[in-house]
Design a protein around this motif. Structure first.
Motif, mmCIF file in Angstrom:
data_model
loop_
_atom_site.group_PDB
_atom_site.id
_atom_site.type_symbol
_atom_site.label_atom_id
_atom_site.label_comp_id
_atom_site.label_asym_id
_atom_site.label_seq_id
_atom_site.Cartn_x
_atom_site.Cartn_y
_atom_site.Cartn_z
ATOM 1 N N SER B 1 0.837 -1.192 0.000
ATOM 2 C CA SER B 1 0.000 0.000 0.000
ATOM 3 C C SER B 1 0.878 1.250 0.000
ATOM 4 C CB SER B 1 -0.924 0.014 1.206
ATOM 5 O OG SER B 1 -0.198 0.114 2.382
ATOM 6 N N ALA B 2 0.294 2.380 -0.368
ATOM 7 C CA ALA B 2 1.006 3.650 -0.401
ATOM 8 C C ALA B 2 0.530 4.530 0.739
ATOM 9 C CB ALA B 2 0.759 4.351 -1.732
ATOM 10 N N VAL B 3 1.462 5.330 1.267
ATOM 11 C CA VAL B 3 1.109 6.308 2.288
ATOM 12 C C VAL B 3 1.074 7.674 1.618
ATOM 13 C CG1 VAL B 3 1.757 7.382 4.462
ATOM 14 C CG2 VAL B 3 2.150 4.924 4.110
ATOM 15 N N ILE B 4 -0.059 8.349 1.752
ATOM 16 C CA ILE B 4 -0.291 9.606 1.045
ATOM 17 C C ILE B 4 -0.605 10.691 2.057
ATOM 18 C CG2 ILE B 4 -1.666 10.755 -0.725
ATOM 19 C CD1 ILE B 4 -2.481 7.908 -1.671
ATOM 20 N N VAL B 25 3.371 11.348 -1.952
ATOM 21 C CA VAL B 25 3.273 9.891 -1.822
ATOM 22 C C VAL B 25 4.635 9.346 -1.391
ATOM 23 C CG1 VAL B 25 2.567 7.757 -2.972
ATOM 24 C CG2 VAL B 25 1.663 9.949 -3.749
ATOM 25 N N ASP B 26 4.625 8.262 -0.613
ATOM 26 C CA ASP B 26 5.885 7.734 -0.083
ATOM 27 C C ASP B 26 6.586 6.801 -1.054
ATOM 28 O OD1 ASP B 26 4.912 4.892 2.016
ATOM 29 O OD2 ASP B 26 4.192 5.554 0.047
ATOM 30 N N SER B 27 6.066 6.635 -2.259
ATOM 31 C CA SER B 27 6.698 5.796 -3.269
ATOM 32 C C SER B 27 6.394 6.380 -4.649
ATOM 33 C CB SER B 27 6.204 4.357 -3.173
ATOM 34 O OG SER B 27 4.801 4.310 -3.316
ATOM 35 N N GLN B 28 7.163 5.961 -5.627
ATOM 36 C CA GLN B 28 6.957 6.484 -6.975
ATOM 37 C C GLN B 28 5.746 5.817 -7.622
ATOM 38 O OE1 GLN B 28 10.739 5.866 -8.967
ATOM 39 N NE2 GLN B 28 11.544 7.793 -8.177
ATOM 40 N N CYS B 93 -6.681 13.248 -2.996
ATOM 41 C CA CYS B 93 -5.651 12.749 -3.892
ATOM 42 C C CYS B 93 -5.639 11.225 -3.785
ATOM 43 C CB CYS B 93 -4.315 13.336 -3.463
ATOM 44 S SG CYS B 93 -2.877 12.639 -4.234
ATOM 45 N N SER B 94 -5.368 10.556 -4.884
ATOM 46 C CA SER B 94 -5.381 9.100 -4.880
ATOM 47 C C SER B 94 -4.335 8.569 -5.850
ATOM 48 C CB SER B 94 -6.768 8.603 -5.286
ATOM 49 O OG SER B 94 -6.813 7.207 -5.364
ATOM 50 N N TYR B 106 -5.399 3.927 -3.520
ATOM 51 C CA TYR B 106 -5.235 4.419 -2.157
ATOM 52 C C TYR B 106 -5.463 5.917 -2.130
ATOM 53 C CZ TYR B 106 -3.153 -0.161 -1.739
ATOM 54 O OH TYR B 106 -2.945 -1.517 -1.785
ATOM 55 N N PHE B 107 -5.960 6.389 -0.993
ATOM 56 C CA PHE B 107 -6.371 7.780 -0.887
ATOM 57 C C PHE B 107 -5.614 8.515 0.200
ATOM 58 C CE2 PHE B 107 -10.031 8.029 -3.680
ATOM 59 C CZ PHE B 107 -10.280 6.696 -3.918
ATOM 60 N N GLY B 108 -5.401 9.806 -0.053
ATOM 61 C CA GLY B 108 -4.916 10.685 0.983
ATOM 62 C C GLY B 108 -6.036 11.016 1.962
ATOM 63 N N PRO B 109 -5.714 11.735 3.028
ATOM 64 C CA PRO B 109 -6.709 12.039 4.060
ATOM 65 C C PRO B 109 -7.699 13.120 3.652
ATOM 66 C CG PRO B 109 -4.614 13.021 4.606
ATOM 67 C CD PRO B 109 -4.376 12.184 3.396
#
Lengths: 116, 116
Positions: B1-4, B25-28, B93-94, B106-109
């Motif tokens: 999963s990604a952290v946004i 995002v914590d990854s590309q 943002c997703s 995955y979605f940001g807050p």
């Protein structure tokens, strides 16, 4: 274009009981993914469960399970042993089988209340 | 999963002004998506942002009103320009998943915007 329909704007359930949220969708594709997302008051979208269309077996994640009926284009979510923390908006979503390049199509959502 | 992460988490703005929302995002990731969620409504896709090219806007959304930047594979901004009270919404943002979660999103807050 694909569409997702959630016919229940609001639902309620007693704590510890079971509730089923309905979702139908329309697509001409044969290979796709379906999702249920939960959005609590914090507004963070949380992925609850995912179903691949090519799999006949219904997905389960702890207290959450789905009833996937591909021919009927139906994808309902069952929540067992409901907890107060399950209270949220639940969105059904569709995505074509494409490696992360196509966005989700969402239904209008169902607001679930859990009664203590 | 990604952290946004998104900034700001909320803002109150005067009509006629502009606000830029940041998404990290914590990854590309190749694709990033921007959604709008009006009060009590579902998520509506504004645009898809691909690094190195112009964003693709959905019907009803235009670049002059919602300019998007995507300078690298981990960052994007959405600007809401010349705001009116009708722009009061949550903006999310997703990103698409990677690896085994490539078909998930995955979605940001979210950023809660109120225009007065």
């Amino acid at each position: 274009a694909q569409t997702v329909t959630q016919s229940q704007p609001e639902m309620s359930v007693q704590e510890a009981e079971t509730v089923t949220l309905s979702c139908t969708y329309d697509t001409s594709e044969s290979d796709y993914y379906l999702f249920w997302y939960k959005q609590p008051p914090s507004r963070q979208m949380i992925l609850v469960i995912r179903q691949e269309a090519y799999k006949q077996q219904n997905a389960t994640e702890n207290r959450f399970s789905v009833n996937f009926q591909k021919a009927a284009k139906s994808f309902s979510l069952k929540i067992s042993d409901s907890q107060l923390g399950d209270a949220a908006m639940y969105f059904c979503a569709y995505r074509d089988r494409n490696s992360g390049n196509t966005p989700l199509v969402f239904g209008k959502g169902t607001r679930l209340s859990v009664i203590a | 999963s990604a952290v946004i992460s998104q900034k700001p988490s909320r803002d109150i703005c005067q009509r006629g002004t502009s606000l830029t929302i940041q998404c990290q995002v914590d990854s590309q990731v190749t694709m990033m998506f921007w959604y709008r969620q009006q009060p009590g409504q579902s998520l509506t896709l504004i645009a898809t942002a691909n690094q190195g090219s112009e964003a693709t806007y959905e019907s009803g959304f235009v670049i002059d009103k919602f300019p998007i930047s995507r300078p690298n594979l981990t960052f994007s901004t959405l600007t809401v320009s010349n705001m009116s009270p009708e722009d009061s919404s949550i903006y999310l943002c997703s990103v698409g998943g990677t690896g085994t979660g490539v078909y998930e999103q995955y979605f940001g807050p979210g950023t809660r915007l109120t225009v007065t």
